[in-house]
Design an enzyme around this catalytic site. Structure first.
Site, PDB file in Angstrom:
ATOM      1  N   HIS A  67       0.831  -1.205   0.000  1.00  0.00           N
ATOM      2  CA  HIS A  67       0.000   0.000   0.000  1.00  0.00           C
ATOM      3  C   HIS A  67       0.870   1.261   0.000  1.00  0.00           C
ATOM      4  CE1 HIS A  67      -2.138   3.135   2.443  1.00  0.00           C
ATOM      5  NE2 HIS A  67      -3.051   2.932   1.515  1.00  0.00           N
ATOM      6  N   GLU A  70       2.111   1.847  -3.404  1.00  0.00           N
ATOM      7  CA  GLU A  70       1.030   2.416  -4.223  1.00  0.00           C
ATOM      8  C   GLU A  70       1.008   3.943  -4.057  1.00  0.00           C
ATOM      9  OE1 GLU A  70      -2.992   3.874  -3.302  1.00  0.00           O
ATOM     10  OE2 GLU A  70      -3.103   1.762  -2.737  1.00  0.00           O
ATOM     11  N   HIS A  71       1.069   4.423  -2.821  1.00  0.00           N
ATOM     12  CA  HIS A  71       1.088   5.872  -2.595  1.00  0.00           C
ATOM     13  C   HIS A  71       2.282   6.523  -3.291  1.00  0.00           C
ATOM     14  CE1 HIS A  71      -1.661   7.229   0.849  1.00  0.00           C
ATOM     15  NE2 HIS A  71      -2.079   6.016   0.529  1.00  0.00           N
ATOM     16  N   GLU A 142      -4.065   8.037   7.463  1.00  0.00           N
ATOM     17  CA  GLU A 142      -5.005   7.107   6.817  1.00  0.00           C
ATOM     18  C   GLU A 142      -5.290   5.943   7.777  1.00  0.00           C
ATOM     19  OE1 GLU A 142      -3.672   5.647   3.014  1.00  0.00           O
ATOM     20  OE2 GLU A 142      -5.559   4.617   2.606  1.00  0.00           O
TER      21      GLU A 142
END
Lengths: 431, 431
Positions: A67, A70-71, A142
């Site tokens: 993840h 991905e960012h 997040e």
């Protein structure tokens, strides 16, 4: 380029595997304004133990790194890729799941430019120590956002009950502590291993000309160099067939409780049509047991145990498979007991063939409705393909599922002895 | 963009809007029933669609309704309430597969339409009251729904901001009503209110799909009858009359949370009725609407304070709401940055190029909205709500025409009204 037509659905799908291994699928949709494309790697939160490309020793990487990656891919030397897309009138996004990381855009103009941007930014990593540190603040927030979300907490609480070792139990974004261990070099290691075109799939759906798109993609890929593809070796510890914990209660700052119950697949090793048949069978059974037209739903509703949030779902991939049933309730313990009882009663009886037919029709209708959505088509097609299934087989397989298939799935999946677990969210302080 | 034709006709008090398109594999019906949002009626109004969906004379239980829908290839019917400006809408949405894509040739649209009109116009009532058991269980359901807002902290903060900011205006009322009023509603009272809705409210029915207007006319005339009484006169929407010069409000609330939720409410004094409506959309886009906006870049990308930092506009009340999830200790920092971005907008501190970028993203968003049946209905219904007739093909030129001066003028009118901060407890958010 291969061409496949689905007459009843009035759809035509184009496909080609490029020399570098990339699978490219194009589904023209003439009536739409929009074109939607996803560029997906078969790499998600569960892939945390593997042999890096061109190396010999396996490594374990911190939770949440897929993840994180991905960012970070959205940043390149010239700045932020979002800017580039919005200048070209597109909206871009990405998501990471247990088994996939997808990058996507949708646009109603400049489709060729946007597609080129998508291919280029995903295939050009640019990580610096500084930008990695900065991202930790953003992802930390997040994670904290999800910490305050009772649905998310309940869902991962349940998966944590079901699995003892399998990394599906790890929160996709990781924890504040685990992401602090992410470094630039680790990101490159994961990137080089999993973002090889041979491990990726491009899906384009919308108002496009298939030939034109395909040649654009080919030309783009021909201009780039990649290492020889290797078969990626991932490692997973052996997972017991039974659930790890039968129950868990999470106290939270909420007014309404939640009850999530789940069943764990004993042998999640299916792929291809076997998996498709298995997941459709379980979905049919869930609908028969707890769908809004079932008598169980009516009963639970009348007993005041459920409301409109009550729902169910099945997730299955290679290595894990589970169903989740539940929702908001003022009596989480009681609802969990009732669900368990109802499943036990259902599985000990015989299947009502008329109810099977009705649910079958409903599922076909749902599938047709889903085909209105380019997002659904691209995301689901990719998921299916990564598991050797074909999205467009859904209707024929639904039509061919027999009562015997259902009985087999029922006997294997819905076992209230060792396969069942519950996770309850309750108001703090026992209010 | 292909031209989209809307055919309109009236049947008694119902305005019917038919949007013919062969893009979809389904047919979609949306019925909006509109009245003013008022303190005295708003809780009953929220309860009504729930009760209607629980049984009609033709289908006397929830289960019967759901079974009928399942039989129509899993048609979906959902009734709910919504707040648009100071209108309180009851909306029913029905989606059903188009039989052209099925092996079956049952007239699905006709049967689905009958189903929906039965729910709306032929409720399960006797002796001037709804069935008591249904009212009782739907009151419980709605109560849980009202309470559960507390559990979703972002929604909760949003509701609290509206409540504080619009204390003396109908807009401050919560869309699902309030618990105290709910407790005292009787089946008789609710039925009397239902009769008033049928006699006085404004009905708009939208049909989107591969259908013929004549066919819809036949269906509406054959199945949809309402009392032919005089409808209420349309109230002129309260054009965001500039409020008295009031001080900014700052509201703090403390809860056991990982992350603080920061919400700011501005009055823009521009609504759908105004010529400046498109300039308002661009202003919002540049300020916080997209991932290239000032809020995203400055609060998230540069300062790493948040995962989300965004703004959106309410078209019919002319409010602009900012929301962001931050560490509680970063309150001052975040508010300062947000204020600076608003000042920058007022000073015209943005490039022509960014304005163009925002136009292309807005146009893209609009065209994508038009790809979805419900999106089309949403755009068209603005005309009824805002009492200003904009054709679908006026939107894009409207966006294109906006100049930098227009955006600065709109920014100049925006005024911060209330800051609401839901903060985590001191020390409570530590790991």
């Amino acid at each position: 380029m291969n061409k496949q037509t689905f007459d009843q659905l009035k759809e035509t799908l184009y496909y080609e595997q490029l020399d570098n291994g990339l699978d490219v699928y194009i589904l023209p949709k003439p009536g739409f304004n929009k074109t939607f494309a996803t560029f997906t790697t078969k790499y998600g939160s569960i892939d945390n133990h593997f042999i890096p490309l061109q190396e010999k020793e396996a490594v374990k990487v911190p939770d949440g790194i897929a993840h994180f990656l991905e960012h970070k891919l959205f940043e390149d030397e010239d700045g932020d890729v979002f800017q580039q897309f919005s200048k070209q009138g597109a909206s871009a996004n990405a998501f990471t799941s247990f088994t996939r990381t997808a990058y996507l855009f949708s646009s109603t103009s400049n489709v060729k430019e946007n597609l080129t941007t998508l291919l280029n930014f995903v295939q050009k990593p640019y990580f610096t120590e500084e930008s990695v540190e900065k991202e930790k603040g953003i992802i930390g927030q997040e994670i904290k956002m999800y910490d305050d979300n009772p649905d998310w907490r309940g869902y991962f609480g349940l998966i944590g009950n079901l699995y003892e070792y399998h990394p599906v139990k790890i929160d996709i974004a990781g924890t504040v502590d685990s992401i602090n261990k992410v470094t630039k070099d680790l990101l490159y290691t994961c990137y080089e291993t999993f973002y090889h075109p041979n491990n990726m799939l491009l899906f384009i759906v919308g108002n496009v000309d298939a030939e034109e798109m395909m040649s654009l993609v080919k030309e783009n890929q021909a201009g780039k160099e990649f290492a020889e593809p290797e078969r990626i070796q991932r490692f997973f510890e052996a997972e017991p067939p039974e659930v790890d914990q039968p129950e868990q209660t999470i106290p939270m700052n909420v007014k309404t409780g939640k009850c999530l119950t789940g069943f764990k697949d004993r042998s999640p090793d299916r792929q291809g049509e076997d998996l498709l048949r298995h997941e459709l069978a379980i979905n049919i059974l869930l609908e028969m047991m707890f769908g809004q037209s079932s008598s169980n739903y009516e009963t639970l509703y009348e007993e005041g145990l459920i409301d409109d949030t009550f729902s169910f779902d099945y997730s299955g991939e290679l290595g894990f498979g589970f169903s989740v049933i539940g929702g908001d309730t003022s009596e989480p313990d009681k609802l969990a007991d009732r669900i368990k009882e109802m499943v036990a009663e259902f599985t000990s009886g015989t299947l009502d063939e008329q109810a099977v037919e009705s649910v079958r029709k409903k599922k076909i209708g749902f599938f047709l409705r889903s085909l209105n959505s380019p997002e659904y088509i691209a995301n689901q097609f990719t998921r299916y393909e990564f598991n050797d299934m074909n999205l467009f087989d859904v209707i024929p397989v639904l039509e061919s599922i027999t009562v015997e298939d259902l009985q087999e799935a029922m006997a294997e999946h819905f076992r209230t002895d060792g396969q069942f677990s519950k996770c309850l969210v309750k108001p703090k302080g026992g209010a | 963009m292909e031209a989209i034709n809307v055919n309109e006709f009236s049947h008694g008090p119902v305005n019917v809007h038919v949007i013919k398109s062969d893009t979809y594999k389904t047919n979609t019906l949306v019925l909006h029933i509109r009245a003013d949002l008022t303190e005295e009626d708003h809780t009953m109004r929220a309860l009504l669609p729930q009760v209607l969906q629980s049984g009609s004379k033709d289908y006397p239980t929830r289960q019967k309704i759901r079974q009928e829908l399942d039989g129509l290839y899993g048609a979906t019917l959902a009734g709910d309430v919504n707040k648009k400006g100071e209108n309180h809408l009851i909306s029913f949405k029905l989606e059903v597969a188009n039989e052209k894509y099925l092996k079956d040739s049952t007239p699905l649209l006709e049967q689905a339409f009958k189903m929906m009109t039965s729910v709306v116009t032929n409720p399960l009532a006797e002796n001037g009251a709804f069935r008591e058991s249904i009212v009782k269980s739907e009151k419980r359901n709605l109560k849980q729904r009202i309470q559960s807002v507390y559990d979703d902290k972002i929604r909760y903060a949003n509701m609290r901001l509206n409540e504080e900011m619009c204390k003396d205006e109908p807009y401050g009322l919560f869309v699902y009503g309030n618990e105290d009023q709910l407790d005292s509603i009787t089946p008789e009272e609710l039925y009397a209110y239902y009769e008033r809705v049928m006699k006085e409210d404004l009905f708009d029915l939208y049909v989107v799909g591969d259908v013929e207007t004549d066919e819809i006319k036949r269906l509406v005339e054959g199945n949809f009858s309402l009392p032919g009484s005089e409808r209420r006169k349309e109230k002129t929407p309260s054009t965001a009359s500039a409020q008295e010069e009031a001080d900014e409000n700052e509201i703090f609330e403390e809860q056991d949370l990982s992350q603080g939720k920061l919400h700011l409410g501005y009055r823009t004094n521009v609504t759908y009725q105004d010529d400046d409506y498109f300039a308002l959309q661009l202003f919002n886009g540049l300020f916080g609407g997209f991932s290239h906006s000032k809020l995203f870049i400055n609060v998230r990308e540069k300062a790493s304070l948040a995962y989300y930092a965004a703004s959106r506009v309410e078209s019919h009340k002319g409010l602009l709401m900012v929301m962001s999830g931050i560490e509680t200790s970063n309150y001052e920092k975040a508010v300062t940055i947000i204020r600076e971005q608003m000042e920058a907008m007022k000073n015209g501190d943005f490039e022509e190029e960014q304005l163009e970028q925002t136009k292309s993203v807005l146009k893209n968003q609009l065209l994508e909205t038009m790809d979805a049946p419900r999106g089309l209905v949403e755009l068209l219904y603005h005309n009824e709500l805002g009492q200003r007739n904009r054709k679908l093909d006026e939107w894009i030129p409207g966006i294109e025409k906006v100049t930098k001066e227009d955006v600065i003028r709109v920014a100049g009118q925006a005024k911060l009204d209330t800051i609401y901060f839901l903060k985590g407890m001191e020390g409570g958010s530590d790991e």
